[in-house]
Design a protein around this motif. Structure first.
Motif, mmCIF file in Angstrom:
data_model
loop_
_atom_site.group_PDB
_atom_site.id
_atom_site.type_symbol
_atom_site.label_atom_id
_atom_site.label_comp_id
_atom_site.label_asym_id
_atom_site.label_seq_id
_atom_site.Cartn_x
_atom_site.Cartn_y
_atom_site.Cartn_z
ATOM 1 N N ASP A 49 0.952 -1.101 0.068
ATOM 2 C CA ASP A 49 -0.001 -0.060 -0.013
ATOM 3 C C ASP A 49 0.953 1.110 -0.033
ATOM 4 O OD1 ASP A 49 -2.636 -0.228 -0.290
ATOM 5 O OD2 ASP A 49 -3.074 -0.152 2.077
ATOM 6 N N ALA A 50 2.074 1.136 0.700
ATOM 7 C CA ALA A 50 2.864 2.229 0.846
ATOM 8 C C ALA A 50 3.960 2.377 -0.331
ATOM 9 C CB ALA A 50 3.779 2.071 2.169
ATOM 10 N N GLY A 51 3.499 1.485 -1.338
ATOM 11 C CA GLY A 51 4.472 1.449 -2.637
ATOM 12 C C GLY A 51 6.010 1.124 -2.148
ATOM 13 N N GLN A 52 6.431 0.369 -1.260
ATOM 14 C CA GLN A 52 7.611 0.273 -0.932
ATOM 15 C C GLN A 52 7.977 -1.249 -1.334
ATOM 16 O OE1 GLN A 52 7.188 1.338 3.211
ATOM 17 N NE2 GLN A 52 8.400 3.191 2.960
ATOM 18 N N VAL A 53 8.392 -1.457 -2.649
ATOM 19 C CA VAL A 53 8.514 -2.760 -3.274
ATOM 20 C C VAL A 53 9.752 -3.304 -2.866
ATOM 21 C CG1 VAL A 53 8.919 -3.791 -5.416
ATOM 22 C CG2 VAL A 53 7.139 -2.045 -5.170
ATOM 23 N N LYS A 54 10.787 -2.743 -2.440
ATOM 24 C CA LYS A 54 11.864 -3.169 -1.994
ATOM 25 C C LYS A 54 12.003 -3.702 -0.674
ATOM 26 C CE LYS A 54 17.050 -2.391 -2.497
ATOM 27 N NZ LYS A 54 17.894 -1.182 -2.840
ATOM 28 N N VAL A 258 -1.388 11.125 -0.678
ATOM 29 C CA VAL A 258 -1.336 9.748 -0.244
ATOM 30 C C VAL A 258 0.166 9.513 0.348
ATOM 31 C CG1 VAL A 258 -3.314 8.717 -1.312
ATOM 32 C CG2 VAL A 258 -0.889 8.655 -2.658
ATOM 33 N N SER A 259 0.414 8.566 1.127
ATOM 34 C CA SER A 259 1.825 7.983 1.389
ATOM 35 C C SER A 259 2.541 7.114 0.729
ATOM 36 C CB SER A 259 1.660 7.471 2.969
ATOM 37 O OG SER A 259 0.803 6.339 2.823
ATOM 38 N N SER A 260 1.859 6.688 -0.484
ATOM 39 C CA SER A 260 2.373 5.894 -1.421
ATOM 40 C C SER A 260 3.789 6.265 -1.985
ATOM 41 C CB SER A 260 1.545 5.082 -2.232
ATOM 42 O OG SER A 260 2.247 4.576 -3.420
ATOM 43 N N HIS A 261 4.836 5.710 -1.827
ATOM 44 C CA HIS A 261 6.210 6.074 -2.516
ATOM 45 C C HIS A 261 6.109 5.968 -4.025
ATOM 46 C CE1 HIS A 261 10.678 6.149 -2.319
ATOM 47 N NE2 HIS A 261 10.554 5.255 -3.590
ATOM 48 N N CYS A 262 5.512 4.719 -4.404
ATOM 49 C CA CYS A 262 5.304 4.450 -5.830
ATOM 50 C C CYS A 262 4.363 5.525 -6.762
ATOM 51 C CB CYS A 262 4.620 3.007 -5.958
ATOM 52 S SG CYS A 262 4.527 2.528 -7.519
ATOM 53 N N LEU A 263 3.448 6.011 -5.845
ATOM 54 C CA LEU A 263 2.596 6.964 -6.427
ATOM 55 C C LEU A 263 3.009 8.335 -6.656
ATOM 56 C CD1 LEU A 263 -1.184 5.926 -5.183
ATOM 57 C CD2 LEU A 263 -0.148 5.783 -7.630
ATOM 58 N N ARG A 264 4.012 8.688 -5.393
ATOM 59 C CA ARG A 264 4.648 10.000 -5.515
ATOM 60 C C ARG A 264 5.564 9.936 -6.490
ATOM 61 N NH1 ARG A 264 8.734 12.162 -2.028
ATOM 62 N NH2 ARG A 264 8.745 14.450 -2.317
ATOM 63 N N ALA A 265 6.351 8.795 -6.754
ATOM 64 C CA ALA A 265 7.450 8.767 -7.840
ATOM 65 C C ALA A 265 6.677 8.915 -9.179
ATOM 66 C CB ALA A 265 8.168 7.534 -7.777
ATOM 67 N N ALA A 266 5.460 8.311 -9.309
ATOM 68 C CA ALA A 266 4.819 8.373 -10.524
ATOM 69 C C ALA A 266 4.438 9.785 -10.782
ATOM 70 C CB ALA A 266 3.414 7.620 -10.708
ATOM 71 N N GLU A 298 13.468 1.939 -4.484
ATOM 72 C CA GLU A 298 12.408 0.789 -4.285
ATOM 73 C C GLU A 298 12.224 -0.146 -5.392
ATOM 74 O OE1 GLU A 298 10.921 -0.081 -1.630
ATOM 75 O OE2 GLU A 298 11.490 1.412 0.037
ATOM 76 N N ASP A 299 13.124 -0.301 -6.337
ATOM 77 C CA ASP A 299 13.270 -1.136 -7.391
ATOM 78 C C ASP A 299 11.975 -1.048 -8.410
ATOM 79 O OD1 ASP A 299 15.519 -1.997 -6.648
ATOM 80 O OD2 ASP A 299 14.891 -3.976 -5.692
ATOM 81 N N LEU A 300 11.552 0.113 -8.555
ATOM 82 C CA LEU A 300 10.260 0.096 -9.314
ATOM 83 C C LEU A 300 10.628 0.375 -10.881
ATOM 84 C CD1 LEU A 300 8.638 3.107 -7.047
ATOM 85 C CD2 LEU A 300 7.961 0.832 -6.993
ATOM 86 N N ASN A 301 10.750 -1.043 -11.448
ATOM 87 C CA ASN A 301 11.468 -1.122 -12.758
ATOM 88 C C ASN A 301 10.780 -0.198 -13.888
ATOM 89 O OD1 ASN A 301 13.809 -2.464 -11.731
ATOM 90 N ND2 ASN A 301 12.406 -4.500 -11.631
ATOM 91 N N ARG A 302 9.570 -0.397 -13.704
ATOM 92 C CA ARG A 302 8.808 0.207 -14.895
ATOM 93 C C ARG A 302 8.960 1.772 -14.777
ATOM 94 N NH1 ARG A 302 3.112 0.252 -16.373
ATOM 95 N NH2 ARG A 302 3.975 0.986 -18.548
ATOM 96 N N LEU A 303 8.988 2.332 -13.660
ATOM 97 C CA LEU A 303 9.059 3.733 -13.585
ATOM 98 C C LEU A 303 10.533 4.053 -14.038
ATOM 99 C CD1 LEU A 303 7.058 5.125 -10.540
ATOM 100 C CD2 LEU A 303 6.770 5.944 -12.746
ATOM 101 N N THR A 304 11.418 3.380 -13.498
ATOM 102 C CA THR A 304 12.908 3.422 -14.056
ATOM 103 C C THR A 304 12.953 3.556 -15.642
ATOM 104 O OG1 THR A 304 13.528 2.475 -11.996
ATOM 105 C CG2 THR A 304 15.348 2.806 -13.630
ATOM 106 N N ALA A 305 12.483 2.781 -16.172
ATOM 107 C CA ALA A 305 12.456 2.440 -17.596
ATOM 108 C C ALA A 305 12.016 3.812 -18.268
ATOM 109 C CB ALA A 305 11.981 1.163 -17.979
ATOM 110 N N CYS A 306 10.885 3.913 -17.831
ATOM 111 C CA CYS A 306 10.019 5.053 -18.555
ATOM 112 C C CYS A 306 10.808 6.561 -18.299
ATOM 113 C CB CYS A 306 8.669 5.346 -17.934
ATOM 114 S SG CYS A 306 7.561 4.028 -18.222
ATOM 115 N N SER A 307 11.364 6.643 -17.174
ATOM 116 C CA SER A 307 12.012 7.896 -16.986
ATOM 117 C C SER A 307 13.229 7.822 -17.603
ATOM 118 C CB SER A 307 12.755 7.835 -15.434
ATOM 119 O OG SER A 307 11.256 7.944 -14.784
ATOM 120 N N LEU A 308 14.005 6.912 -17.796
ATOM 121 C CA LEU A 308 15.378 6.541 -18.648
ATOM 122 C C LEU A 308 15.013 7.006 -20.031
ATOM 123 C CD1 LEU A 308 17.112 3.611 -17.135
ATOM 124 C CD2 LEU A 308 17.942 6.027 -17.065
#
Length: 419
Positions: A49-54, A258-266, A298-308
């Protein structure tokens, strides 16, 4: 209760305390393992829920080991004398499916999509067997949540036709249960919105996301929908007023809802994308570097690929070919590993143009060939998806899911802007 009420600050210390109590409890082994599974499922879902995949990996590993231990224990081991100790929150078989389910959720968020596929297949097979003997409503909930995740995977990996058929399957499951539908209506419209983006039906995507926003009170889902709706407005290019008001509501620099790390990165990525389309390249780079920092943490691979790949595109536009290449090559490698079809399509087009600009004819030809292959695959899948009768679901924005679909004569949407 605290998780359900989204009081996430209070959850963490309480989970730590629960963990200690469960570990120190002396009692019947199967009772103890059952309690551990209950505790670990709460812990894993809290992290997801907190988007903390790692950060979730150690707990998820423990949970997977725990369920293996449970499967080796027999239910007929000595029963406790105190009836209060008989707490057994789920049958063993249901627990196994649930562990597969949280593993799928983790793989989906982390961008390990083949792994998500493998565990979904296992879980759905087990569910089919269980549903023959057991009509417990929780099994249908598990099935819907599994399908929701695998549908998102299919859209990323370029299997839109399959995704659409699975969306239709979720509709059928929801038709059988009003409670299931009221719990998942917003998710269903969100999935249809994501499908509409993938087949370039932007008006329908907007209508689906707007419907989903109307139906949800869940903060994380709300933020996810708003982020995707913002991407629709960016692609449409003439919705500045609506876009500004949306971006204000998901500003990752302050008061993120929200407190989600993943959504904030997005949210940083979406701002970077918008700045790129407006030609404000330095600002775009700042946002994308923020996304990269967060997604790497947090190893969010898709966001890393899109940003790169987007950073690579910016450097290409600015004429900095070496820096562009440094971004696009790892983006391509990561996208192939996921595998993310649209990022591979984008990366191969950039590699073709970069190599042309640098006079590397052989590499340019190879990249052009790759781009051609990805285009062909996406085009075939696009035509197949749009010609399915289920494609008509994109116009459904009100009431319960429609029962019948009228077959279409073929695709009505353009692929030009996708390529």
């Amino acid at each position: 209760l605290l998780l359900m009420e989204r009081k996430l600050q209070e959850v963490h210390p309480l989970l730590t305390l629960c963990g200690q109590i469960v570990e120190n409890w002396q009692g019947n082994p199967i009772q103890k393992e059952s309690l551990r599974v209950f505790f670990l499922v709460l812990q894993v879902t809290h992290y997801l829920d907190a988007g903390q995949v790692k950060s979730v990996k150690p707990c998820l590993k423990q949970l997977q080991q725990c369920i293996q231990t449970i499967s080796t224990l027999h239910d007929d081991e000595i029963l406790p004398s105190n009836p209060a100790d008989l707490f057994h929150w789920l049958p063993k078989e249901h627990m196994c499916v649930l562990v597969y389910l949280v593993t799928v959720m983790h793989s989906m968020q982390a961008g390990y999509l083949e792994k998500a596929q493998k565990y979904t297949d296992k879980a759905l097979m087990q569910l089919e067997k269980l549903k023959m003997l057991d009509c417990s409503p929780i099994l249908s909930s598990f099935q819907v949540i599994l399908l929701e995740h695998i549908i998102m995977c299919r859209l990323v990996t370029g299997h839109k036709a399959t995704a659409l058929q699975e969306i239709s399957q979720v509709c059928q499951l929801c038709q059988q249960s009003p409670r299931l539908f009221s719990n998942h209506a917003a998710q269903l419209h969100t999935l249809l919105g994501l499908y509409c983006i993938s087949v370039n039906c932007m008006d329908n995507a907007e209508a689906q996301f707007t419907t989903a926003l109307r139906l949800t009170t869940h903060q994380e889902l709300w933020a996810f929908i708003v982020t995707n709706l913002a991407s629709v407005y960016i692609r449409e290019g003439n919705r500045h007023q609506e876009l500004y008001s949306l971006l204000e509501r998901i500003n990752p620099d302050h008061n993120f809802p929200v407190s989600s790390h993943c959504l904030r990165a997005a949210a940083f990525y979406i701002r970077g994308l918008f700045s790129f389309f407006q030609g404000r390249y330095n600002e775009a780079k700042r946002f994308l570097r923020e996304t990269l920092k967060m997604s790497n943490a947090e190893d969010l691979n898709r966001l890393t690929a899109c940003s790169l790949v987007l950073l690579g595109h910016i450097f290409y536009v600015l004429g900095n070919h070496r820096e562009s290449n440094n971004m696009v090559v790892p983006a391509m490698q990561l996208a192939s590993k996921i595998p993310d079809m649209s990022v591979q399509l984008w990366s191969s087009a950039l590699l073709r143009d970069l190599n042309k600009a640098c006079g590397n004819a052989i590499d340019a030809h190879e990249a052009a060939q790759m781009h051609q292959n990805f285009s062909q695959q996406l085009l075939q899948d696009h035509i197949e998806a749009c010609s399915l009768p289920e494609h008509n679901l994109i116009t459904w924005t009100d009431g319960p899911p429609p029962v019948q679909f009228q077959a279409q004569n073929g695709p009505t949407t353009s692929l030009a802007s996708l390529l």
